[in-house]
Design a protein around this motif. Sequence first.
Motif, PDB file in Angstrom:
ATOM      1  N   GLN A   1      59.419  53.101 -32.282  1.00 24.60           N
ATOM      2  CA  GLN A   1      59.921  52.562 -31.025  1.00 24.60           C
ATOM      3  C   GLN A   1      59.421  53.393 -29.836  1.00 24.60           C
ATOM      4  OE1 GLN A   1      64.155  52.062 -30.872  1.00 24.60           O
ATOM      5  NE2 GLN A   1      64.012  50.553 -29.241  1.00 24.60           N
ATOM      6  N   VAL A   2      59.296  54.694 -30.011  1.00 21.30           N
ATOM      7  CA  VAL A   2      58.756  55.551 -28.953  1.00 21.30           C
ATOM      8  C   VAL A   2      57.310  55.156 -28.669  1.00 21.30           C
ATOM      9  CG1 VAL A   2      58.085  57.924 -28.380  1.00 21.30           C
ATOM     10  CG2 VAL A   2      60.295  57.486 -29.457  1.00 21.30           C
TER      11      VAL A   2
ATOM     12  N   ARG B   1      53.694  49.813 -24.312  1.00 19.70           N
ATOM     13  CA  ARG B   1      54.068  48.733 -23.408  1.00 19.70           C
ATOM     14  C   ARG B   1      53.915  49.158 -21.946  1.00 19.70           C
ATOM     15  NH1 ARG B   1      59.742  46.240 -24.560  1.00 19.70           N
ATOM     16  NH2 ARG B   1      59.242  46.763 -26.692  1.00 19.70           N
ATOM     17  N   LEU B   2      54.332  50.374 -21.639  1.00 22.33           N
ATOM     18  CA  LEU B   2      54.158  50.891 -20.285  1.00 22.33           C
ATOM     19  C   LEU B   2      52.676  51.080 -19.952  1.00 22.33           C
ATOM     20  CD1 LEU B   2      57.019  53.519 -19.904  1.00 22.33           C
ATOM     21  CD2 LEU B   2      56.724  51.423 -18.606  1.00 22.33           C
TER      22      LEU B   2
ATOM     23  N   CYS C   1      62.380  54.168 -20.044  1.00 24.32           N
ATOM     24  CA  CYS C   1      61.350  53.152 -20.292  1.00 24.32           C
ATOM     25  C   CYS C   1      61.830  51.772 -19.857  1.00 24.32           C
ATOM     26  CB  CYS C   1      60.956  53.135 -21.764  1.00 24.32           C
ATOM     27  SG  CYS C   1      59.901  54.495 -22.240  1.00 24.32           S
ATOM     28  N   SER C   2      63.063  51.449 -20.169  1.00 26.89           N
ATOM     29  CA  SER C   2      63.609  50.147 -19.778  1.00 26.89           C
ATOM     30  C   SER C   2      63.664  50.006 -18.255  1.00 26.89           C
ATOM     31  CB  SER C   2      64.999  49.955 -20.369  1.00 26.89           C
ATOM     32  OG  SER C   2      64.939  49.963 -21.764  1.00 26.89           O
ATOM     33  N   GLU C   3      64.104  51.071 -17.577  1.00 26.13           N
ATOM     34  CA  GLU C   3      64.160  51.039 -16.108  1.00 26.13           C
ATOM     35  C   GLU C   3      62.765  50.866 -15.510  1.00 26.13           C
ATOM     36  OE1 GLU C   3      66.120  54.507 -14.581  1.00 26.13           O
ATOM     37  OE2 GLU C   3      67.852  54.225 -15.891  1.00 26.13           O
ATOM     38  N   CYS C   4      61.798  51.621 -16.023  1.00 25.95           N
ATOM     39  CA  CYS C   4      60.438  51.541 -15.471  1.00 25.95           C
ATOM     40  C   CYS C   4      59.798  50.188 -15.755  1.00 25.95           C
ATOM     41  CB  CYS C   4      59.572  52.663 -16.037  1.00 25.95           C
ATOM     42  SG  CYS C   4      59.956  54.267 -15.316  1.00 25.95           S
ATOM     43  N   GLU C   5      60.014  49.651 -16.946  1.00 26.58           N
ATOM     44  CA  GLU C   5      59.468  48.322 -17.246  1.00 26.58           C
ATOM     45  C   GLU C   5      60.025  47.276 -16.284  1.00 26.58           C
ATOM     46  OE1 GLU C   5      59.507  46.785 -21.263  1.00 26.58           O
ATOM     47  OE2 GLU C   5      59.319  48.833 -22.014  1.00 26.58           O
ATOM     48  N   GLN C   6      61.301  47.370 -16.026  1.00 28.03           N
ATOM     49  CA  GLN C   6      61.938  46.402 -15.142  1.00 28.03           C
ATOM     50  C   GLN C   6      61.421  46.547 -13.703  1.00 28.03           C
ATOM     51  OE1 GLN C   6      66.206  46.741 -14.933  1.00 28.03           O
ATOM     52  NE2 GLN C   6      66.407  44.531 -14.787  1.00 28.03           N
TER      53      GLN C   6
END
Length: 120
Positions: free
Chosen positions: A5-6, A12-13, A77-82
Amino acid sequence: MDIEQVIDKSRRLEDLLRQHYHAKGSDLTQLVHSCDNRFPDDIVNKLNQITAIRQKLMMDDTSLSATNDYQRFIDLCSECEQELMPRSSRLVWGVAVVLLGGITLAALGFYFYHWQHITL
């Protein structure tokens, strides 16, 4: 802690930075530094934290599994993707769907109103 997952979140980023911001480089650190002038300072700081935490998690996965670095990595990661996901594409697709639906409804209304006058 899940190393897969890491890696998946990091890739993804990286893909997001390459595709939407034309970043150049071979890893996340180089990609962030190649386009850091396009982002606000808080996003650059979050991306730098992600790279630092990722390095820690990849180098020593046994001792960090008990700490909250893994959860911090996932949250960042979730914050940056969003924040990095372009919003205009959603707007464009929304306008396209509304426009297509409106034209379809107008055509249906036209045919419904004039159906009795159509002869083949």
